[in-house]
Scaffold this active site. Structure first.
Site: not given
Length: 251
Positions: A23-25
């Site tokens: 999700a962050d990447v």
């Protein structure tokens, strides 16, 4: 997680998270695209704009293949573990000394795969010579393939399959990744000298631009290395303000 891991009726059959912070990447990558689009708009129209990026939006968007299939059919995507929902065999196999991936993407590759592993009779069998038959008969077909793949090492199978143009590969840990000659040739590890001595290792950018190549001019900072610069230059804090924050243990 609902589409990751083995099916419910197999060992380990429960929703499973991925091994990286997807999700962050992926939100960072989508954000980069949004920023570039906004910059392009500013260059053409002269005005900026507010960008609203959500982890939720990006994770839903990343599931496009499964989502559109659900929209088209109404069928909720299920978990197939390391297998493929619509191609067989297209999965991880245990070998005599480890694991590997075999990716048979069509009927021509299926015949080549059967030749490479010495099961020509399966290639000639009308029950298995089409993708549809291999999908519907997956549970009957796979045990023989799995048992056969256990008889040789990963390296042996890769040599045999690559000779027949069958997509395949070994499963590497990160130590093995950075020992791989292709990874080394592409220079994916960057060792940067620190001003105070020693080096710090990081990952090379995958962006390869011939005219404006990525450069590596500043090593990742030490903890707190730029705190005073950020507070003073960007936030306008005075030396007295910063000293007070230090005295209170804030920084």
């Amino acid at each position: 997680m609902s589409i990751t891991s083995e099916a419910d009726d197999l060992p380990g059959g429960r929703p499973q998270k991925a091994g990286i912070a997807i999700a962050d990447v992926i939100t960072g990558m989508y954000s980069t695209v949004a920023i570039l689009a906004a910059l392009n708009h500013r260059a053409e129209k002269g005005d900026g704009q507010y960008i609203d990026m959500s982890l939720l939006d990006c994770m839903v968007a990343m599931g496009s293949n499964q989502v559109t299939s659900y929209f088209a059919t109404g069928k909720i995507p299920r978990r197939y573990g390391n297998a493929h929902a619509s191609l067989v065999p297209y999965q991880v196999f245990d070998t005599a000394d480890g694991q590997m991936v075999v990716a048979v993407g069509n009927d021509v590759q299926w015949r080549s795969y059967c030749e490479a592993i010495g099961l020509d009779d399966l290639a000639a069998d009308p029950k298995w010579n089409k993708v549809a038959g291999r999908i519907t008969g997956r549970s009957e077909l796979m045990p023989e393939l799995c048992n056969t793949m256990l008889t040789r090492t990963t390296a042996d199978w890769i040599a045999r399959l690559e000779a027949k143009d069958v997509p395949c590969g070994s499963i590497k840990n990160y130590k093995q990744v950075f020992e791989d000659p292709h990874v080394q040739y592409r220079g994916l590890r960057v060792d940067m000298p620190r001003g105070a001595g020693g080096t710090v290792s990081t990952i090379a950018s995958p962006l390869r631009l011939k005219g404006t190549p990525v450069t590596y001019e500043q090593e990742p900072p030490l903890l707190g290395e730029h705190t005073e610069d950020v507070l003073g230059e960007l936030l306008g804090k005075s030396a007295e303000d910063i000293a007070a924050l230090k005295g209170r243990g804030v920084i």
